[in-house]
Design a protein around this motif. Structure first.
Motif, PDB file in Angstrom:
ATOM      1  N   VAL A 599       6.381  -5.079  -0.766  1.00 60.63           N
ATOM      2  CA  VAL A 599       6.035  -5.204  -2.185  1.00 60.63           C
ATOM      3  C   VAL A 599       4.930  -4.217  -2.554  1.00 60.63           C
ATOM      4  O   VAL A 599       4.975  -3.565  -3.609  1.00 60.63           O
ATOM      5  CB  VAL A 599       5.630  -6.652  -2.524  1.00 60.63           C
ATOM      6  N   LEU A 600       3.924  -4.083  -1.706  1.00 63.18           N
ATOM      7  CA  LEU A 600       2.855  -3.132  -2.004  1.00 63.18           C
ATOM      8  C   LEU A 600       3.357  -1.696  -1.952  1.00 63.18           C
ATOM      9  O   LEU A 600       2.845  -0.828  -2.672  1.00 63.18           O
ATOM     10  CB  LEU A 600       1.684  -3.318  -1.041  1.00 63.18           C
ATOM     11  N   THR A 601       4.362  -1.433  -1.121  1.00 65.95           N
ATOM     12  CA  THR A 601       4.960  -0.094  -1.099  1.00 65.95           C
ATOM     13  C   THR A 601       5.658   0.194  -2.417  1.00 65.95           C
ATOM     14  O   THR A 601       5.532   1.285  -2.983  1.00 65.95           O
ATOM     15  CB  THR A 601       5.955   0.041   0.070  1.00 65.95           C
ATOM     16  N   TRP A 602       6.412  -0.798  -2.927  1.00 68.14           N
ATOM     17  CA  TRP A 602       7.014  -0.611  -4.251  1.00 68.14           C
ATOM     18  C   TRP A 602       5.941  -0.357  -5.306  1.00 68.14           C
ATOM     19  O   TRP A 602       6.116   0.491  -6.180  1.00 68.14           O
ATOM     20  CB  TRP A 602       7.823  -1.855  -4.642  1.00 68.14           C
ATOM     21  N   LEU A 603       4.846  -1.103  -5.222  1.00 70.35           N
ATOM     22  CA  LEU A 603       3.780  -0.933  -6.211  1.00 70.35           C
ATOM     23  C   LEU A 603       3.145   0.453  -6.076  1.00 70.35           C
ATOM     24  O   LEU A 603       2.859   1.106  -7.084  1.00 70.35           O
ATOM     25  CB  LEU A 603       2.721  -2.034  -6.032  1.00 70.35           C
ATOM     26  N   ARG A 604       2.927   0.886  -4.835  1.00 70.50           N
ATOM     27  CA  ARG A 604       2.385   2.239  -4.628  1.00 70.50           C
ATOM     28  C   ARG A 604       3.350   3.299  -5.150  1.00 70.50           C
ATOM     29  O   ARG A 604       2.948   4.292  -5.776  1.00 70.50           O
ATOM     30  CB  ARG A 604       2.110   2.449  -3.139  1.00 70.50           C
ATOM     31  N   ASP A 605       4.637   3.095  -4.896  1.00 69.11           N
ATOM     32  CA  ASP A 605       5.630   4.041  -5.396  1.00 69.11           C
ATOM     33  C   ASP A 605       5.635   4.068  -6.921  1.00 69.11           C
ATOM     34  O   ASP A 605       5.816   5.132  -7.531  1.00 69.11           O
ATOM     35  CB  ASP A 605       7.017   3.680  -4.877  1.00 69.11           C
ATOM     36  N   LEU A 606       5.457   2.912  -7.530  1.00 68.98           N
ATOM     37  CA  LEU A 606       5.376   2.862  -8.988  1.00 68.98           C
ATOM     38  C   LEU A 606       4.187   3.679  -9.473  1.00 68.98           C
ATOM     39  O   LEU A 606       4.281   4.415 -10.468  1.00 68.98           O
ATOM     40  CB  LEU A 606       5.257   1.407  -9.458  1.00 68.98           C
ATOM     41  N   PHE A 607       3.071   3.583  -8.778  1.00 74.84           N
ATOM     42  CA  PHE A 607       1.900   4.386  -9.139  1.00 74.84           C
ATOM     43  C   PHE A 607       2.196   5.874  -8.968  1.00 74.84           C
ATOM     44  O   PHE A 607       1.955   6.680  -9.875  1.00 74.84           O
ATOM     45  CB  PHE A 607       0.711   3.980  -8.273  1.00 74.84           C
ATOM     46  N   GLY A 608       2.730   6.243  -7.814  1.00 71.87           N
ATOM     47  CA  GLY A 608       3.000   7.650  -7.555  1.00 71.87           C
ATOM     48  C   GLY A 608       4.006   8.245  -8.517  1.00 71.87           C
ATOM     49  O   GLY A 608       3.801   9.341  -9.069  1.00 71.87           O
ATOM     50  N   LEU A 609       5.114   7.537  -8.763  1.00 78.14           N
ATOM     51  CA  LEU A 609       6.135   8.057  -9.667  1.00 78.14           C
ATOM     52  C   LEU A 609       5.646   8.075 -11.110  1.00 78.14           C
ATOM     53  O   LEU A 609       6.051   8.942 -11.892  1.00 78.14           O
ATOM     54  CB  LEU A 609       7.411   7.238  -9.540  1.00 78.14           C
ATOM     55  N   SER A 610       4.764   7.148 -11.470  1.00 77.53           N
ATOM     56  CA  SER A 610       4.189   7.165 -12.822  1.00 77.53           C
ATOM     57  C   SER A 610       3.317   8.403 -13.021  1.00 77.53           C
ATOM     58  O   SER A 610       3.295   8.996 -14.106  1.00 77.53           O
ATOM     59  CB  SER A 610       3.374   5.894 -13.073  1.00 77.53           C
ATOM     60  N   LEU A 611       2.576   8.788 -11.975  1.00 77.58           N
ATOM     61  CA  LEU A 611       1.785  10.021 -12.059  1.00 77.58           C
ATOM     62  C   LEU A 611       2.709  11.229 -12.220  1.00 77.58           C
ATOM     63  O   LEU A 611       2.440  12.124 -13.032  1.00 77.58           O
ATOM     64  CB  LEU A 611       0.936  10.197 -10.807  1.00 77.58           C
TER      65      LEU A 611
END
Length: 702
Positions: A599-611
């Protein structure tokens, strides 16, 4: 360790189909088909290295005596916050960073961590505490020597000596080196004469200056023997026991502000005010009785930045407090969005929970990912600060790195706090505008954070200059041929990307599939490559454009730099975003179980892809992404939001806020009670057979 990448498997949600309606996302992690987080473990990650101190601070501020009370007059609010500082002393929370002999614990990291949590009680309390112990007291501690510590530090710690930090001037905010206040040494009396020569040199916006301060640490141009040795700090008494200004000192109340009205901000000015020579806080520069100046730091510029660097904790605490404030806003808005219903999905179906709407997920979840990234970056930042200020890692290079981190992270977190709080306010509709739900007050109070301790754009410019300096060091001692080869290489790289070869390769590999685009090109390693490459390319581009500056006249050089200032600041911002992404990635690799990691990986990916999405134009124009892969970014963000939707409440609950910290009725369960009441009423009405027929159904029968 599990593979920390963006996955293309089925989203971790189950679907529920209301009678006669369209499927909606799972509402809770327990309804999700796959992973869920260990909330307690994530709380530990978020609270970080000094989690015990943060928990102790939160326990303390459960006492309503610490809470902000809306509707108070400015004078009442100020006196309430002053009384709260005395409560902090009683609770042993006032001076953790000071040496034990002055009532402290010699614990710099814990000191900052504890003070940051006060934003949950009242941001005015957090900032006024920071003024007293983190600025006024820190100036004495960090810029003074033992004689100063012995004389004043204990009284600062126990509030017997409230004080102001008199650096900023009306005419010079972030440009501290150019302040107008002077401190001229009189060799005959062995005194410094503190003087404000013009109106723009008045000290301004100073906490504790309008009413409560009895002394101030005053920054002034030190002049002795006819030579100006630059900005130094002096301890200057400003009021007597009755609160009246001492001779030669005057001032004004800044009055009502846009927020933080529990702090008595004011102005000070000095008319030939004399203080003993010993009142110079002389750790980095001293004046002997005969007027001779001495310093262990020969370079005036390095001496100046060393003195300012000793006070970096203000920026650190703003970074942390802004992160906590934004997290609180997201907790309120997400909890409300999980309970509030609006619009049915079809005739006769229940109204839809706000967080089931894709747009609502897009509003809140990427911002939640950003605040997680900020929290993890802040803990790394705080550990570096503690290492330097404890003496364990106190070297010039470490101090320079610390100052650069402060100038990089504080702007992003404080800007994001305002953006996040405003979006949360809007996401809660009219309820978010009510003062009782705290979002409007938080926005007002945290507004000033973006210019506190340095305007954000000025700070990022400092970061940009450091990046340019580090870039230039790569070529120090290199001959012209090596530089030429580098320049050709950069040009070749641009031609390669610009020719479309890279984009064509991506498009062919992706074969028109969003999932394949993500799987092949937007995994963890690729995210890092894209974010890091952007920083490197932006710095290189600015550096190339600034190369002629060394050969130009000063005015022409300044004009060239000014033309590139905006790009330099953007490069610095990209650098800070990369630091946050890296800190997030390091943190998730410490997750203890597969579900939490996923779940935290998905959240990190959401942060990275949002950037990446935010800067998509740059990636397209510079040839880093094909159109196919670029379009996949936005679509996959939607998938990630849907995937994270069941975990949203767990992710905000993991901040560990308790009802006494939140104090917002819409996040208290009251909305759920209203929804349950309405549903029970409608069900009973339907069962009674007495429910009125709708006009639409009547027309259908015809």
């Amino acid at each position: 360790m599990a593979d920390a990448v963006v996955r293309t498997s089925k989203p971790a949600t189950s679907t529920r189909t209301p009678a006669g309606g369209a499927p909606t996302a799972a509402h809770s992690a327990s309804e999700a088909a796959e992973a869920r987080i260990d909330v307690a473990a994530v709380t530990d990650l978020l609270l970080g290295t000094w989690g015990d101190t943060r928990r102790a601070a939160r326990q303390m501020i459960k006492d309503p005596a610490f809470w902000r009370v809306d509707g108070l007059s400015v004078d009442e609010h100020r006196e309430r916050v002053l009384s709260q500082l005395h409560l902090l002393v009683e609770n042993g929370a006032s001076a953790r960073a000071y040496p034990a002999e002055y009532g402290g614990e010699d614990n710099n990291g814990a000191n900052i961590a504890g003070f940051e949590e006060l934003v949950l009680a009242d941001p005015s309390l957090q900032i006024k505490a920071g003024v007293q112990w983190g600025l006024f007291g820190a100036a004495i501690q960090q810029l003074g020597t033992k004689k100063h510590h012995d004389k004043w530090l204990k009284d600062v710690a126990n509030m017997a000596l409230p004080g102001a930090f008199a650096m900023t001037e009306t005419g010079h905010g972030s440009d501290v080196a150019a302040i107008g206040t002077t401190a001229t040494y009189d060799v005959d009396t062995e005194e410094f004469v503190i003087h404000t020569p013009f109106r723009g040199a008045w000290k301004d916006y100073l906490g504790n200056a309008a009413v409560h301060g009895r002394a101030a640490t005053v920054f002034a141009q030190l002049i002795t023997g006819g030579v100006n040795y630059g900005v130094h700090c002096f301890f200057v008494p400003i009021r007597d026991e009755d609160g009246a200004f001492l001779p030669g000192i005057g001032g004004e109340d800044d009055g009502v502000k846009g927020g933080l009205n529990g702090i008595d901000n004011g102005r000070l000015h000095f008319d030939q005010v004399r203080v003993p020579r010993e009142n110079l806080l002389n750790r980095y520069g001293d004046v002997a009785a005969d007027g001779t100046y001495s310093s262990a730091i020969a370079s005036p510029g390095r001496r100046f930045f060393t003195m300012l660097g000793a006070l970096v904790q203000g920026r650190i605490s703003l970074d942390g407090a802004a992160t906590t404030g934004a997290a609180l806003a997201l907790y309120i808005a997400t909890t409300y969005a999980n309970q509030r219903r609006q619009f049915d999905s079809g005739a006769g179906t229940p109204e839809v929970v706000l967080l089931d709407y894709g747009r609502h997920q897009r509003r809140l979840l990427p911002r939640l990912a950003t605040v997680y990234a900020q929290a993890f970056a802040h803990d790394e930042f705080l550990k570096k600060f503690d290492g330097v200020f404890s003496g364990r890692t106190d070297t010039p290079d470490e101090r320079e790195d610390l100052e650069t981190l402060a100038a990089a992270l504080k702007p992003l977190s404080t800007w994001n706090a305002l953006d996040t709080i405003q979006e949360c306010r809007e996401a809660c509709g009219g309820a978010g505008f009510l003062a009782e739900n705290r979002l409007v007050g938080l926005h007002h109070d945290l507004d000033i954070y973006v210019t506190f301790e340095g305007d954000n754009n000025v700070l990022l410019q400092l970061v940009g200059k450091r990046l340019l300096s580090d870039y230039a060091k790569q070529f120090k001692g290199k001959d012209a041929a090596a530089l030429a080869r580098f320049a050709v290489g950069k040009t070749a790289g641009k031609v390669f990307h610009g020719a479309g070869l890279r984009q064509l390769g991506q498009a062919v590999a992706d074969l028109g599939s969003t999932a394949r685009s993500v799987e092949l090109g937007l995994r963890e390693d690729q995210q890092h490559e894209l974010l890091a490459d952007r920083v490197q390319q932006m710095v290189a581009d600015v550096a190339m454009r600034l190369r002629p500056v060394a050969k130009l006249a000063p005015a022409e050089a300044a004009a060239v730099f000014n033309e590139n200032q905006s790009d330099l600041i953007e490069a610095a911002r990209a650098h800070a975003e990369l630091l946050q992404w890296e800190a997030f990635t390091d943190a998730i690799h410490r997750a203890g179980d597969d579900g939490t990691l996923q779940v935290l990986t998905w959240l990190r990916d959401l942060f990275g892809l949002s950037l990446i999405e935010k800067h998509l134009a740059w990636y397209l124009m510079s040839g880093r992404l094909s159109a196919q892969r670029a379009s996949a970014v936005s679509r996959y963000i939607g998938r990630l939001c849907n995937r994270l939707r069941p975990h949203a409440q767990d992710l905000v609950d993991a901040w560990g806020f308790e009802p006494e910290h939140v104090r917002a009725p819409i996040a208290s369960g009251a909305e759920q009670a209203r929804q349950d009441e309405a549903a029970a009423y409608m069900a009973a009405l339907a069962a009674s057979g007495e429910a009125p027929m709708s006009e639409k159904s009547l027309k259908k029968k015809k």
